[in-house]
Structure formats: structure tokens, C-alpha cells
Motif scaffolding. Structure first.
Motif, mmCIF file in Angstrom:
data_model
loop_
_atom_site.group_PDB
_atom_site.id
_atom_site.type_symbol
_atom_site.label_atom_id
_atom_site.label_comp_id
_atom_site.label_asym_id
_atom_site.label_seq_id
_atom_site.Cartn_x
_atom_site.Cartn_y
_atom_site.Cartn_z
ATOM 1 N N SER A 198 4.099 7.935 3.792
ATOM 2 C CA SER A 198 4.235 6.600 3.193
ATOM 3 C C SER A 198 5.647 6.075 3.349
ATOM 4 O O SER A 198 5.857 4.886 3.633
ATOM 5 C CB SER A 198 3.852 6.653 1.711
ATOM 6 N N LEU A 241 0.160 4.875 7.526
ATOM 7 C CA LEU A 241 -0.519 4.707 6.235
ATOM 8 C C LEU A 241 -1.902 5.331 6.245
ATOM 9 O O LEU A 241 -2.336 5.919 5.239
ATOM 10 C CB LEU A 241 -0.638 3.212 5.898
ATOM 11 N N MET A 281 1.172 4.256 -2.928
ATOM 12 C CA MET A 281 1.007 5.680 -2.649
ATOM 13 C C MET A 281 2.250 6.464 -3.041
ATOM 14 O O MET A 281 2.155 7.575 -3.586
ATOM 15 C CB MET A 281 0.700 5.868 -1.165
ATOM 16 N N THR A 340 1.846 13.271 1.742
ATOM 17 C CA THR A 340 1.466 11.868 1.585
ATOM 18 C C THR A 340 2.679 10.985 1.379
ATOM 19 O O THR A 340 2.802 9.906 1.984
ATOM 20 C CB THR A 340 0.506 11.707 0.393
ATOM 21 N N ALA A 379 -1.459 8.927 5.722
ATOM 22 C CA ALA A 379 -1.102 9.207 4.331
ATOM 23 C C ALA A 379 -2.316 9.117 3.415
ATOM 24 O O ALA A 379 -2.539 9.997 2.561
ATOM 25 C CB ALA A 379 -0.018 8.233 3.881
ATOM 26 N N TYR A 380 -3.125 8.085 3.598
ATOM 27 C CA TYR A 380 -4.300 7.917 2.739
ATOM 28 C C TYR A 380 -5.352 8.999 3.012
ATOM 29 O O TYR A 380 -6.005 9.479 2.091
ATOM 30 C CB TYR A 380 -4.907 6.528 2.941
ATOM 31 N N LYS A 384 0.833 -1.209 0.000
ATOM 32 C CA LYS A 384 0.000 0.000 0.000
ATOM 33 C C LYS A 384 0.864 1.253 0.000
ATOM 34 O O LYS A 384 0.576 2.231 -0.702
ATOM 35 C CB LYS A 384 -0.928 -0.009 1.221
ATOM 36 N N ALA A 385 1.924 1.242 0.807
ATOM 37 C CA ALA A 385 2.825 2.394 0.844
ATOM 38 C C ALA A 385 3.509 2.591 -0.499
ATOM 39 O O ALA A 385 3.677 3.728 -0.971
ATOM 40 C CB ALA A 385 3.863 2.201 1.950
#
Length: 402
Positions: free
Chosen positions: A301, A376, A258, A297, A379-380, A254-255
Motif C-alpha cells: 500500500s 493495490l 489499507m 499489505t 495488497a488487497y 484505497k491505499a
């Protein structure tokens, strides 16, 4: 593609297929067995958190894997089942690569099983899932009855038991999930078969054979009960550690997504939009806002995936007080082999120290995961709300300040 809708079609088709061809011969390879395999495949696939496409491939293969029995002979039924699955999926416009993956999963169930991918391993283990369950005895009786009915032969219990023992000894589960979940019960089923075979082979004392068999099974059950706490604890630690590792991999993915996304946006902003601000000055604030959102972001991340290291050493006092976790490399990577070996020898000789290390290891993994997912989430959230605000600011600037 709507995989769930297509999977519903697969289920409806195979149910209709089996219901239209049910007979008194296939008492094992029938709809009941197929639904059991689908249920087991679903359980294993959920454990590995397969994506929608792989989940569809695994369950489609499970639904079709024994259709060849009712569309031809038992020999080569895997190839026939793979052909039926391919024909069905081709009619629905499924892609060639996915069709081949379904066929490979079905063909992998041929004995001896030789799966190559995770999807194939899941289908293989689901097909013989019952070997490690309490349902094995009843299912095995149905298998013998089916073989006798189809080939018009009489198979003695001794001969069929010998073939079953041979299957057990040549088979192994291919996924670590099934190994942890089913191996103990599978071994118990095998020992019961061997005990019965030994009792049946004792021609000189047939009257005492059942008593010997009963004693052997009682001893096995007693041993099983005494071993269950230790094995259950070890299984719990293995599954917990594996689950944490998968969650950590998911967080890293996921990181990475991003970081890649924000990198592309920043590159476009710096290479194109910044040079156009003199021509479109009203877009200055929206561009700066979007650039700031992407930078923030990206920072969170990167923080979520940035590794941290501890001191890498431990002292004899740490070992004596059982305070150090020797299972984590960060606590010993600066130590010599001799020092680490001495610590591990003490760890393995002390049950409380060993389980204490396992508990610390799982707890440490949980702390790291909590930090990763917390960063995370920030960040999201920044990216989600920031993108919305940036787009709105672009619209306002274009409409009212152009």
C-alpha cells in the motif's frame, strides 16, 4: 441504509404527485421536465462517481425540485419543493443532515444560482442542462407558453427573446463536466437568439432580415464545423486528464484505508497479543501469520502511494527533437524560469509538439495509474486471503492445540 430502495420510493411518490396534479397550464414545469433533470443529474453524478448517499441526495433533489410549482405559486416554488422533500424524507426516517442537504440542493436552483457544494452544483447544472442542447428551442417555446397561461398575459417574441438572452448572459455552468460538454452548444444557441433579435430589430429592411439571419446561422454552423476537431481534441484531453486524476485520488484513498487498517491491527498485535503468547503459546503461529499479512499489505500500500521523481531537467536538444514532456513537473523542476519559459514558448508555437506533450502526459498518467492499481490489487489480495487464513489458523489453534 438501502438508498436504492428509498430512491425508488422517491421516484414513485413524485410520479404519483405529478400525475395527480397535471394540468394544461404547466407545459414546461411538469413531469417531462423533471425526468429530463433527473436524467441529466444521473449523467453528471455518474461522471463524478458520487457515493451512494450523495447520489441519493442529488437525485432526490432533482425529483422534488419543481414540485412546488404544482403545490403553490411559481414564486417561492423552491422553498415549497424543499418542504415537500423534507416532509417525505422525515416520514421515512432519513437523517436530519441528509434532509438539509437535499433542501440545500433544491434551494440552490433559485436564480441567480449560487451553489456551494458539488451536489448543489450538479443539481443546478441539471436543471438548466437544456440550455446547452438541441432541445433548447422547443423547451424555450414551452416556457413562454406556460408563463402566458399562468399569468394571463401576452408576451411578444421580442420581449421573451430579450429575457432569454439576459438569462444566457447571466448564467454559467458550475461543474467542469457541463462546461466542457455544453458550453459550445450553449454559445451557439445564444448567438442564434442574438441573430434573431438583430433581424427583428432591423425595421428598415424587414424583407432582408430573414436572409441576414440565415447567413449568420450558416456562418456560425460553418465556423462550428471548422472548430469542432480542435475543440473536440482539447475536450478529450481535459476529460481524460480529469478522469485519470480522479482515479489516482481513488487509488490513494484505497491505499490510505489499507494502511490505516493494517496499522491498527499491528498496534493491537504488538501491544496486546505478543505479551500474551507466554500464556497462550498455541496462538504463536496465528499471531505471527496475521502480523506478516499486515506488514506485507502495508508495504504494498505504501509502495502504491510512494512518489517517484525524474531528473527534473531537459536540454535544448530535447526541445529540438520534441522528446520532453514540459507539462509534467518532474521534467523541469530543476530548471530556471528563463529556460522553462523558452521551452514553453516553443511548445505553444508548435502544434505537433503541443499535442505530442498532451499525449505523453496522458500516457504517463496511465502508466502511473497502472502501477498504483497493480500494487493495490496485490495488497488487497494479500490482506483478503491472509485474513481468511489467519482466522482459520486461530480457530484451529484454539480448538485443537489449546
Amino acid at each position: 441504509m438501502n438508498y436504492q430502495a428509498l430512491l425508488d420510493e422517491v421516484k414513485a411518490h413524485t410520479l404519483s404527485f405529478f400525475n395527480a396534479r397535471q394540468d394544461n397550464l404547466h407545459v414546461y414545469h411538469n413531469l417531462s421536465h423533471t425526468t429530463d433533470v433527473v436524467k441529466a443529474a444521473t449523467q453528471i453524478a455518474n461522471h463524478y462517481q458520487l457515493n451512494d448517499r450523495d447520489f441519493f441526495i442529488v437525485l432526490t433533489a432533482a425529483w422534488f425540485h419543481d414540485t412546488g410549482y404544482l403545490a403553490g405559486e411559481a414564486k417561492g416554488h423552491e422553498e415549497k419543493g424543499a418542504e415537500l422533500a423534507a416532509a417525505f424524507l422525515q416520514e421515512r426516517g432519513f437523517d436530519a443532515e441528509g434532509i438539509q442537504a437535499v433542501k440545500n440542493c433544491i434551494l440552490a436552483t433559485r436564480l441567480p444560482q449560487q451553489p456551494h457544494t458539488l451536489n448543489e452544483r450538479i443539481v443546478c447544472d441539471a436543471d438548466l442542462f437544456h440550455l446547452g442542447t438541441d432541445d433548447f428551442i422547443d423547451r424555450n417555446k414551452l416556457m413562454r407558453k406556460e408563463v402566458e397561461a399562468i399569468y394571463h398575459v401576452q408576451i411578444t417574441k421580442d420581449d421573451f427573446r430579450a429575457k432569454t438572452i439576459s438569462l444566457f448572459e447571466s448564467h454559467h455552468y458550475h461543474t467542469d463536466y457541463c462546461q466542457l460538454l455544453l458550453n459550445d452548444k450553449k454559445e451557439q444557441n445564444l448567438q442564434r437568439l442574438k441573430a434573431k433579435a438583430a433581424a427583428a430589430g432591423n425595421k428598415d429592411a424587414p424583407a432582408t432580415a430573414p436572409a441576414s439571419l440565415l447567413a449568420a446561422e450558416t456562418a456560425a454552423r460553418t465556423s462550428k464545423k471548422s472548430d469542432r476537431p480542435e475543440r473536440g481534441i482539447e475536450t478529450m484531453f481535459r476529460i481524460s486528464s480529469n478522469n485519470h486524476q480522479r482515479l489516482s485520488d481513488m487509488a490513494d484513498n484505497k491505499a490510505h484505508i489499507m494502511i490505516t487498517t493494517t496499522s491498527i491491527i499491528i498496534s493491537v498485535l504488538l501491544s496486546v497479543m505478543i505479551r500474551k503468547l507466554e500464556e497462550f503459546p498455541h496462538l504463536t503461529i496465528p499471531v505471527i501469520l496475521l502480523l506478516g499479512v499486515c506488514v506485507i499489505t502495508m508495504v504494498f500500500s505504501i509502495l502504491a502511494t510512494r512518489p517517484t521523481l525524474t531528473g527534473g531537467t531537459f536540454t535544448p536538444a530535447d526541445i529540438a527533437e520534441k522528446k520532453v514532456n514540459l507539462l509534467f513537473f518532474g521534467n523541469f523542476y530543476k530548471m530556471t524560469l528563463e529556460e522553462y519559459d523558452q521551452g514553453m514558448q516553443q511548445l505553444m508555437a508548435d502544434r505537433d509538439f503541443l499535442y505530442g506533450n498532451l499525449i505523453r502526459d496522458v500516457h504517463s498518467q496511465g502508466i502511473v495509474l497502472g502501477r498504483k492499481y497493480r500494487l493495490l490489487r496485490i495488497a488487497y489480495n494479500v490482506f483478503m486471503f491472509g485474513i481468511v487464513i489467519s482466522v482459520v489458523s486461530f480457530l484451529i489453534a484454539s480448538i485443537f492445540f489449546r
